[in-house]
Design a protein around this motif. Sequence first.
Motif, PDB file in Angstrom:
ATOM      1  N   THR A   1      13.379  17.097  -0.948  1.00  9.24           N
ATOM      2  CA  THR A   1      13.471  16.361  -2.206  1.00  9.24           C
ATOM      3  C   THR A   1      12.915  17.198  -3.357  1.00  9.24           C
ATOM      4  N   LEU A   2      11.785  17.865  -3.115  1.00  8.31           N
ATOM      5  CA  LEU A   2      11.221  18.746  -4.139  1.00  8.31           C
ATOM      6  C   LEU A   2      12.156  19.911  -4.454  1.00  8.31           C
ATOM      7  N   ALA A   3      12.902  20.359  -3.465  1.00  9.84           N
ATOM      8  CA  ALA A   3      13.855  21.448  -3.705  1.00  9.84           C
ATOM      9  C   ALA A   3      14.935  21.026  -4.692  1.00  9.84           C
ATOM     10  N   ARG A   4      15.209  19.715  -4.760  1.00  7.82           N
ATOM     11  CA  ARG A   4      16.173  19.185  -5.728  1.00  7.82           C
ATOM     12  C   ARG A   4      15.541  18.989  -7.097  1.00  7.82           C
ATOM     13  N   THR A   5      14.297  18.518  -7.105  1.00  8.14           N
ATOM     14  CA  THR A   5      13.666  18.141  -8.370  1.00  8.14           C
ATOM     15  C   THR A   5      12.777  19.241  -8.953  1.00  8.14           C
ATOM     16  N   HIS A   6      12.204  20.081  -8.110  1.00  4.41           N
ATOM     17  CA  HIS A   6      11.308  21.158  -8.556  1.00  4.41           C
ATOM     18  C   HIS A   6      11.624  22.452  -7.801  1.00  4.41           C
ATOM     19  N   PRO A   7      12.841  22.968  -7.965  1.00  9.85           N
ATOM     20  CA  PRO A   7      13.210  24.178  -7.219  1.00  9.85           C
ATOM     21  C   PRO A   7      12.345  25.382  -7.570  1.00  9.85           C
TER      22      PRO A   7
ATOM     23  N   GLY B   1       0.805  -1.213   0.000  1.00 10.56           N
ATOM     24  CA  GLY B   1       0.000   0.000   0.000  1.00 10.56           C
ATOM     25  C   GLY B   1       0.839   1.263   0.000  1.00 10.56           C
ATOM     26  N   MET B   2       0.400   2.224  -0.795  1.00  6.79           N
ATOM     27  CA  MET B   2       1.055   3.530  -0.901  1.00  6.79           C
ATOM     28  C   MET B   2      -0.018   4.613  -0.930  1.00  6.79           C
ATOM     29  N   THR B   3       0.353   5.832  -0.559  1.00  7.07           N
ATOM     30  CA  THR B   3      -0.526   6.983  -0.740  1.00  7.07           C
ATOM     31  C   THR B   3       0.229   8.076  -1.480  1.00  7.07           C
ATOM     32  N   PRO B   4      -0.504   9.047  -2.046  1.00  8.90           N
ATOM     33  CA  PRO B   4       0.174  10.157  -2.718  1.00  8.90           C
ATOM     34  C   PRO B   4       0.858  11.112  -1.752  1.00  8.90           C
ATOM     35  N   VAL B   5       0.735  10.867  -0.437  1.00  6.52           N
ATOM     36  CA  VAL B   5       1.444  11.689   0.533  1.00  6.52           C
ATOM     37  C   VAL B   5       2.932  11.706   0.209  1.00  6.52           C
ATOM     38  N   PHE B   6       3.471  10.539  -0.266  1.00  5.67           N
ATOM     39  CA  PHE B   6       4.882  10.470  -0.644  1.00  5.67           C
ATOM     40  C   PHE B   6       5.065  10.675  -2.131  1.00  5.67           C
ATOM     41  N   LEU B   7       4.428   9.828  -2.911  1.00  8.11           N
ATOM     42  CA  LEU B   7       4.684   9.765  -4.349  1.00  8.11           C
ATOM     43  C   LEU B   7       3.389  10.035  -5.096  1.00  8.11           C
ATOM     44  N   ASP B   8       3.253  11.218  -5.653  1.00  6.75           N
ATOM     45  CA  ASP B   8       1.996  11.519  -6.338  1.00  6.75           C
ATOM     46  C   ASP B   8       2.172  11.702  -7.841  1.00  6.75           C
ATOM     47  N   ASP B   9       3.399  11.588  -8.342  1.00  2.92           N
ATOM     48  CA  ASP B   9       3.588  11.794  -9.782  1.00  2.92           C
ATOM     49  C   ASP B   9       4.712  10.909 -10.325  1.00  2.92           C
ATOM     50  N   GLN B  10       4.884   9.723  -9.728  1.00  2.00           N
ATOM     51  CA  GLN B  10       5.993   8.873 -10.132  1.00  2.00           C
ATOM     52  C   GLN B  10       5.496   7.479 -10.531  1.00  2.00           C
ATOM     53  N   VAL B  11       4.495   7.465 -11.407  1.00  3.45           N
ATOM     54  CA  VAL B  11       3.926   6.189 -11.823  1.00  3.45           C
ATOM     55  C   VAL B  11       4.984   5.314 -12.484  1.00  3.45           C
ATOM     56  N   GLY B  12       5.823   5.903 -13.334  1.00  3.33           N
ATOM     57  CA  GLY B  12       6.878   5.140 -13.997  1.00  3.33           C
ATOM     58  C   GLY B  12       7.867   4.574 -13.004  1.00  3.33           C
ATOM     59  N   PHE B  13       8.231   5.359 -12.003  1.00  3.55           N
ATOM     60  CA  PHE B  13       9.149   4.882 -10.972  1.00  3.55           C
ATOM     61  C   PHE B  13       8.549   3.699 -10.226  1.00  3.55           C
TER      62      PHE B  13
ATOM     63  N   PHE C   1      17.219   3.133  -7.289  1.00 10.87           N
ATOM     64  CA  PHE C   1      15.888   3.480  -6.786  1.00 10.87           C
ATOM     65  C   PHE C   1      15.989   4.343  -5.535  1.00 10.87           C
ATOM     66  N   LEU C   2      16.914   4.009  -4.658  1.00 10.98           N
ATOM     67  CA  LEU C   2      17.088   4.810  -3.449  1.00 10.98           C
ATOM     68  C   LEU C   2      17.482   6.248  -3.784  1.00 10.98           C
ATOM     69  N   ARG C   3      18.352   6.417  -4.776  1.00 14.52           N
ATOM     70  CA  ARG C   3      18.726   7.774  -5.181  1.00 14.52           C
ATOM     71  C   ARG C   3      17.518   8.549  -5.681  1.00 14.52           C
ATOM     72  N   GLN C   4      16.665   7.878  -6.446  1.00 20.31           N
ATOM     73  CA  GLN C   4      15.460   8.537  -6.935  1.00 20.31           C
ATOM     74  C   GLN C   4      14.527   8.920  -5.785  1.00 20.31           C
TER      75      GLN C   4
ATOM     76  N   ALA D   1      18.996  -4.707   1.793  1.00 18.24           N
ATOM     77  CA  ALA D   1      20.150  -4.900   0.897  1.00 18.24           C
ATOM     78  C   ALA D   1      20.119  -3.997  -0.327  1.00 18.24           C
ATOM     79  N   MET D   2      19.098  -3.181  -0.492  1.00 16.04           N
ATOM     80  CA  MET D   2      18.963  -2.387  -1.715  1.00 16.04           C
ATOM     81  C   MET D   2      20.168  -1.484  -1.970  1.00 16.04           C
ATOM     82  N   HIS D   3      20.733  -0.914  -0.928  1.00 12.66           N
ATOM     83  CA  HIS D   3      21.835   0.038  -1.128  1.00 12.66           C
ATOM     84  C   HIS D   3      23.111  -0.651  -1.604  1.00 12.66           C
ATOM     85  N   ASP D   4      23.215  -1.967  -1.439  1.00 14.19           N
ATOM     86  CA  ASP D   4      24.383  -2.714  -1.899  1.00 14.19           C
ATOM     87  C   ASP D   4      24.211  -3.271  -3.304  1.00 14.19           C
TER      88      ASP D   4
END
Length: 287
Positions: free
Chosen positions: A199-205, A34-46, A255-258, A245-248
Amino acid sequence: MNRRQALFGLCGLAIAGCGARAFAETGGDAVRIGMTPVFLDDQVGFLGAWRDYLAQALGRPVEFIQRGSYREIVELMRQEKLHFAWLCGYPYVREQRWMRLLAVPVHQGQPLYRSYLIVPERDTATTKITELRDRVFAFSDPDSNSGYLYPHYQLNRANTSPANFFRRTFFTYAHKKVVEAVALEVAHGGAVDGYVWDTLARTHPELTGRTRVADRSPTFGFPPFVAGPVAPPALFRRMQEILLAMHDDGVGAGFLRQLNLDRFALGTPALYADIERMLRAISQPNA
């Protein structure tokens, strides 16, 4: 379409649920997260790419189930229609008697984050929420710590409440939409997850640049990944191993960077003790 209609337009795709019994009885059925748009509201491809990554690692299909609020996700978990969910610490604290802590994201070296009070860029005077009396205020989700509980607690300490203090309040059900509301000056202030704003400051300044961070909360335990009652122990352990283990892993690290995260780590309920304390405080009779 006016700016308010555009701001609060529907986002995300709600995937129809299936009954708990169907996937509980067959080990090869989809793992539902389960996810909500509270975190990810425009990253369907991700989400699609991350889903495929998890499915390959688990050896069975994975579905991300998006809903518009934490409450809807919690209800799906109660109905045993989800194995896992990425929730806020607030609903986790309330429901931890039947949820299990799976993993906690690590951001900037710690499994912690802050709530930000944001105001329009041209408001250079406001430094705390109690300076916004009789203004319009945007919250993210009624079950969000950073987007509702913490500012509510601040007002509680000032012997008031959102209903008595602000002229009007509304919920956007996504932190990005809180930023948009304040940037457009639909609201005089808003409460937002500091990790999301950063995060938005990096992607949508161009968006965050129209707002100003007026105040920052103390740190709280980062919104966790949790497991519901329907997740069997073997699946819990395997999913936990994959996240930790994702970071290794080259692809996992991407994905973590994104996500603007360092890694996932084990967590304990003690991380959320301050949220539990605030929840108890606002539950007491007040102004």
